[in-house]
Write a protein that holds these residues in place. Structure first.
Motif, PDB file in Angstrom:
ATOM      1  N   ASP A  20       8.244   2.990   8.068  1.00 60.62           N
ATOM      2  CA  ASP A  20       8.879   2.264   6.970  1.00 60.62           C
ATOM      3  C   ASP A  20       9.459   0.927   7.446  1.00 60.62           C
ATOM      4  N   VAL A  21      10.067   0.949   8.626  1.00 60.21           N
ATOM      5  CA  VAL A  21      10.629  -0.289   9.184  1.00 60.21           C
ATOM      6  C   VAL A  21       9.511  -1.305   9.430  1.00 60.21           C
TER       7      VAL A  21
ATOM      8  N   ASP B 188      12.375   3.176  -0.264  1.00 58.77           N
ATOM      9  CA  ASP B 188      10.978   2.754  -0.249  1.00 58.77           C
ATOM     10  C   ASP B 188      10.899   1.330   0.306  1.00 58.77           C
ATOM     11  N   PRO B 189      10.192   1.112   1.424  1.00 59.47           N
ATOM     12  CA  PRO B 189      10.194  -0.210   2.061  1.00 59.47           C
ATOM     13  C   PRO B 189       9.573  -1.310   1.202  1.00 59.47           C
ATOM     14  N   HIS B 190       8.568  -0.970   0.402  1.00 60.32           N
ATOM     15  CA  HIS B 190       7.949  -1.971  -0.467  1.00 60.32           C
ATOM     16  C   HIS B 190       8.932  -2.426  -1.553  1.00 60.32           C
ATOM     17  N   GLN B 191       9.593  -1.436  -2.148  1.00 60.78           N
ATOM     18  CA  GLN B 191      10.592  -1.772  -3.177  1.00 60.78           C
ATOM     19  C   GLN B 191      11.754  -2.550  -2.569  1.00 60.78           C
ATOM     20  N   LEU B 192      12.173  -2.130  -1.378  1.00 66.21           N
ATOM     21  CA  LEU B 192      13.290  -2.809  -0.716  1.00 66.21           C
ATOM     22  C   LEU B 192      12.938  -4.270  -0.425  1.00 66.21           C
TER      23      LEU B 192
ATOM     24  N   SER C 287      20.819  -0.614   2.852  1.00 66.25           N
ATOM     25  CA  SER C 287      19.485   0.000   2.823  1.00 66.25           C
ATOM     26  C   SER C 287      18.747  -0.249   4.135  1.00 66.25           C
ATOM     27  N   LEU C 288      18.946  -1.419   4.735  1.00 66.56           N
ATOM     28  CA  LEU C 288      18.297  -1.709   6.010  1.00 66.56           C
ATOM     29  C   LEU C 288      18.752  -0.736   7.084  1.00 66.56           C
TER      30      LEU C 288
END
Length: 210
Positions: A109-110, A140-144, A100-101
Motif C-alpha cells: 500500500d505504501v 485505501d492508498p488510491h483513495q488516499l 492516514s499516512l
C-alpha cells in the motif's frame, strides 16, 4: 543637453517585469490557455504560442485578473518562490492527511501511495503529523492519494484567497483548470495558513540550497 543613459541598475529594474511576465506566460498550464483562447487548439499549438516573445505579454495580460503595472520597479518571485504549485499542494495534502499516512503500514500500500505522491511528500507529511487536519483514516492508498491531491489543492486555493488578485493568479495559472484549488471549503480555510507556513519553509530551504 543629451539625455543621460539609464544606469545598469535602472536597466535591470526595467527589464525585470518583462522577464517575469515572459516566464509567467511560458509556465501557464495549457488548459488555462485553451479555455481562454480556443478549446480545440492542440497542446503543440498552445506551446508554440507560449514560446512567442511577441505574444507572451498579451497572453499574460489576457489571463491575469488584475492589470499588470509594466513600470513598477521589479517583478518579485511568486508566492511559491517559483516552485511547482501542484507539488506544493501535494506537500500540504500530505500534512492534511498525515494520520492516514502513519496508519498505512503495508509495504504494498505504501508503494502504491508513493507512486502517486512521491516518497519525499509522504515523508514530509509524516514528519509534520502533529499539524494534520483530517481526523479520518483512509486505508485505501488510491483513495488516499486522491484525497491528498484534492485537499492539498483546496488548501492552496484557500491560502491564495488571502493574497492579491495578481499574486493569486500568478500561481493558479500554472495549475490545470478544474482542480480543487478553485473550491476550498471551511476545513481548508481553517488549515491553510498552518499547512502552508510549513510548506513555504520547505520550499525556501530548497531554494536556498540551489
Amino acid at each position: 543637453m543629451a539625455t543621460p543613459k539609464p544606469s545598469a541598475e535602472r536597466r535591470r529594474s526595467l527589464k525585470a517585469p518583462v522577464e517575469g511576465i515572459s516566464e509567467l506566460a511560458a509556465s501557464i498550464h495549457p488548459t488555462r490557455l485553451a479555455a481562454c483562447l480556443d478549446a480545440n487548439l492542440s497542446v503543440a499549438t498552445l506551446v508554440q504560442l507560449q514560446k512567442s516573445r511577441r505574444l507572451q505579454t498579451r497572453m499574460a495580460g489576457l489571463l491575469l485578473d488584475s492589470d499588470i503595472n509594466f513600470n513598477r520597479s521589479g517583478w518579485t518571485p511568486d508566492l511559491l518562490l517559483g516552485h511547482d504549485p501542484k507539488r506544493a499542494a501535494v506537500l500540504a495534502g500530505c500534512i492534511f492527511h498525515a494520520r492516514s499516512l502513519i496508519k498505512l503500514i503495508s509495504k504494498a500500500d505504501v508503494a502504491v501511495l508513493i507512486g502517486h505522491v512521491g516518497a519525499e511528500a509522504q515523508a514530509f507529511g509524516i514528519r509534520h503529523a502533529a499539524h494534520a487536519a483530517s481526523t479520518r483514516v483512509i486505508t485505501d492508498p488510491h483513495q488516499l492519494a486522491q484525497e491528498i491531491d484534492d485537499d492539498g489543492h483546496a488548501c492552496l486555493g484557500a491560502w491564495l484567497d488571502q493574497a492579491s488578485a495578481l499574486d493569486r493568479s500568478r500561481v493558479l495559472l500554472r495549475l490545470a483548470v478544474g482542480t480543487a484549488a478553485d473550491n476550498p471549503a471551511t476545513e481548508h480555510r481553517q488549515a491553510a495558513d498552518r499547512l502552508f507556513s510549513l510548506v513555504l519553509a520547505q520550499l525556501a530551504k530548497e531554494t536556498s540550497a540551489l
